[in-house]
Write a protein that holds these residues in place. Structure first.
Motif, PDB file in Angstrom:
ATOM      1  N   UNK A   1       0.817  -1.210   0.000  1.00  0.00           N
ATOM      2  CA  UNK A   1       0.000   0.000   0.000  1.00  0.00           C
ATOM      3  C   UNK A   1       0.857   1.268   0.000  1.00  0.00           C
ATOM      4  N   UNK A   2       2.158   1.131   0.145  1.00  0.00           N
ATOM      5  CA  UNK A   2       3.059   2.279   0.159  1.00  0.00           C
ATOM      6  C   UNK A   2       4.138   2.102  -0.901  1.00  0.00           C
ATOM      7  N   UNK A   3       3.737   1.675  -2.072  1.00  0.00           N
ATOM      8  CA  UNK A   3       4.713   1.274  -3.087  1.00  0.00           C
ATOM      9  C   UNK A   3       5.691   2.378  -3.478  1.00  0.00           C
TER      10      UNK A   3
ATOM     11  N   UNK B   1      13.163   0.131   1.013  1.00  0.00           N
ATOM     12  CA  UNK B   1      12.672  -0.853   1.984  1.00  0.00           C
ATOM     13  C   UNK B   1      12.341  -2.169   1.270  1.00  0.00           C
ATOM     14  N   UNK B   2      11.744  -2.101   0.076  1.00  0.00           N
ATOM     15  CA  UNK B   2      11.397  -3.312  -0.670  1.00  0.00           C
ATOM     16  C   UNK B   2      12.653  -4.088  -1.041  1.00  0.00           C
ATOM     17  N   UNK B   3      13.676  -3.384  -1.497  1.00  0.00           N
ATOM     18  CA  UNK B   3      14.914  -4.062  -1.886  1.00  0.00           C
ATOM     19  C   UNK B   3      15.576  -4.728  -0.684  1.00  0.00           C
ATOM     20  N   UNK B   4      15.638  -4.028   0.436  1.00  0.00           N
ATOM     21  CA  UNK B   4      16.311  -4.575   1.608  1.00  0.00           C
ATOM     22  C   UNK B   4      15.537  -5.751   2.208  1.00  0.00           C
ATOM     23  N   UNK B   5      14.221  -5.678   2.223  1.00  0.00           N
ATOM     24  CA  UNK B   5      13.428  -6.807   2.714  1.00  0.00           C
ATOM     25  C   UNK B   5      13.532  -8.014   1.781  1.00  0.00           C
TER      26      UNK B   5
ATOM     27  N   UNK C   1       4.657  -8.514  -7.904  1.00  0.00           N
ATOM     28  CA  UNK C   1       5.885  -7.758  -8.159  1.00  0.00           C
ATOM     29  C   UNK C   1       6.904  -7.973  -7.055  1.00  0.00           C
ATOM     30  N   UNK C   2       6.445  -8.048  -5.785  1.00  0.00           N
ATOM     31  CA  UNK C   2       7.363  -8.314  -4.689  1.00  0.00           C
ATOM     32  C   UNK C   2       7.858  -9.753  -4.718  1.00  0.00           C
TER      33      UNK C   2
END
Length: 548
Positions: free
Chosen positions: A38-40, A48-52, A112-113
């Motif tokens: 929800x916070x793409x 944050x997406x890359x690190x997770x 996508x994730x």
């Protein structure tokens, strides 16, 4: 919030919490990555997406030894593995960890994730079989109907609709964050199309990374949802790489174009062409230096290729038998698909004969020319004895084909008799000293060469026997012809001689009778008209003439 205002401000504390608390925990990393949906834009900008994703990929590829596992993928346990507790190694906590422990937790992520996580896992060096299995798990959860028999697999909507409270969760992180139910059917179709396109793009390039059955079901959904043609072509090539593993039920893909055949025959034709191209490429690229003998290499390559082609030939024959019942299937499509494989791929044409018979049953209005054209794809010499007996009584086949079947059946029976006679005469005592040497030679000879030589010897013996029989019959016919010629000549000469002799005697008797009549008339004239003295004078003269 920065350090310019005060040390230990909010950004520093947030960064420390994210690095030392969130990213060190499997469960927290997955929850944070799920919350970023929800916070793409902000989550992407803040990395944050890359690190997770990298944290999840590192933990999925880590060695499970020495870690106390209490992961979310199995019920009746806690909710996450404790990655920061490496000192507790008591025997009571030692649990066997399956290699697919992370599949369930990763499958809750948005597509996508999920692609980001799988890409990071590929970089870390995860085995391609596990990556392919995780993709299959994700597809079974998000694409309804991708699983053949719903054996324990369910979609995310079914999981979330079974219970909304925390008390109804039976373990597994995929229950922590549920999917919204406000999506309409059109949105779901678009989501499914996007999921399929993304999954096709991240499937590992290795041959056995995913099953052929899964690829065919994915291809079925791709055709149904009108996926990009380039990705569909790529997926068809992937199916062609392992086409020998397919089953008949997977190949029965419906045709979504109106007014055409019931099943997508053109799709199977393309899959078969990709398979043949792949086989030719493998044969050309395989090294032959490891074989000392070139013949041994060729035989091994032929055996390896023929096994896959034989399986595909049986599969294609079963498919042809199934689609032959479709009245809209044209003769050209049936013939092209049947002739796509080389002749060496089919060791027996019984399956092809069954398909032809089914097509003739479903299309009784075919002309004689079309029936002959259809039967050309079948080799009568490759039919078994049972198939020959059935074909000899089949009224739907053309007469010429029935004659060929009868001839091939007769040849097989004669060959079988010749083989038995050869086997009976092979145990003579004079060949006993050579048995050991012959056995050694046969053991060192390739099996395929032995079979070919045995077949050649049988053919040679059969031809010799037939040649001797023909010679004997020719001599007998020649003798009979000479005797008949002599009898004919005798019958022609005798009537000629008889007619000649009879005609000569008849003409002779006729001449004599004429002379007698003439002489009698002359004598009567002379006696009546002349004087007596002259008659007395001439009488001795006539007597003298008659004496002379």
């Amino acid at each position: 919030m920065t350090e310019d205002l005060e040390e230990g401000n909010l950004i520093f504390k947030t960064e420390a919490f994210l690095s030392y608390v969130v990213l060190s925990s499997w469960r927290d990393s997955t929850i944070v990555l799920k919350s970023c949906e929800k916070l793409s834009p902000w989550a992407e900008n803040l990395q944050i997406v890359r690190r997770c994703s990298e944290s999840i990929a590192w933990k999925a590829c880590a060695n499970p030894k020495g870690i106390r596992w209490n992961y979310t993928g199995r019920p009746a346990k806690g909710s996450s593995p404790k990655w920061n507790d490496l000192n507790d190694s008591s025997p009571s906590r030692a649990v066997h960890v399956p290699p697919d422990w992370w599949f369930e937790d990763v499958s809750i992520l948005r597509i996508d994730h999920f692609v980001r996580v799988i890409t990071a896992i590929k970089v870390k060096g995860m085995r391609f079989e596990l990556i392919g299995a995780s993709i299959m798990q994700y597809a079974s959860k998000w694409i309804p109907g991708i699983v053949k028999d719903g054996g324990g697999e369910s979609t995310l909507d079914e999981l979330t609709s079974s219970g909304g409270g925390v008390g109804s969760w039976k373990g597994g992180l995929h229950m922590v964050v549920s999917r919204n139910k406000e999506d309409s059917g059109i949105v779901k179709a678009k989501d499914q199309r996007m999921i399929i396109e993304s999954l096709i793009s991240i499937i590992p390039p290795q041959k056995d990374s995913v099953s052929c059955s899964f690829l065919l079901r994915l291809l079925r959904m791709a055709n149904k949802l009108k996926v990009s043609p380039a990705l569909v072509t790529e997926l068809e090539k992937r199916v062609g790489m392992q086409f020998e593993q397919a089953t008949l039920s997977d190949l029965l893909i419906p045709s979504y174009n109106k007014g055409e055949t019931m099943y997508d025959v053109d799709l199977v034709q393309r899959l078969l062409e990709h398979f043949l191209v792949q086989e030719q490429t493998e044969c050309a690229s395989s090294p032959s230096r490891q074989y000392t003998d070139k013949n041994m290499y060729e035989e091994s390559q032929k055996a390896g290729v023929s096994n896959a082609k034989v399986r595909v030939a049986k599969l294609v024959d079963s498919y042809l038998t199934e689609i032959a019942r479709d009245r809209n299937l044209s003769l050209t499509k049936f013939q092209v698909l049947a002739e796509a494989l080389p002749e060496s791929a089919r060791t027996c044409d019984d399956g092809l004969y069954r398909a032809i018979d089914s097509y003739l049953k479903a299309h009784p209005a075919l002309s004689e020319h079309e029936r002959k054209r259809l039967c050309r794809v079948m080799d009568c010499q490759k039919l078994s004895i049972d198939a020959c007996m059935h074909a000899a009584q089949n009224e739907r086949l053309p007469l010429r084909v029935v004659v060929q079947v009868l001839f091939s059946e007769q040849v097989k029976i004669s060959n079988a008799i010749a083989n038995n006679s050869l086997k009976d005469g092979a145990g003579d005592a004079q060949f006993q000293p050579m048995v050991s040497t012959r056995k050694t030679l046969l053991e060192e000879t390739p099996q395929s060469f032995q079979e070919g030589w045995e077949t050649a010897k049988k053919d040679i013996n059969t031809l010799k026997f037939e040649l001797e029989t023909v010679k004997t019959k020719y001599v007998e016919l020649q003798n009979e012809m000479e005797s008949l010629q002599k009898q004919f000549d005798k019958m022609v000469v005798k009537p000629k001689l008889h007619s000649y002799s009879s005609s000569a005697w008849t003409s002779g008797w006729k001449k004599l009778s004429r002379l007698a009549k003439m002489s009698h008339m002359d004598t009567h004239y002379d006696v009546s008209d002349q004087p007596v003295a002259e008659q007395t004078r001439k009488t001795p003269r006539r007597w003298r003439n008659s004496i002379s």
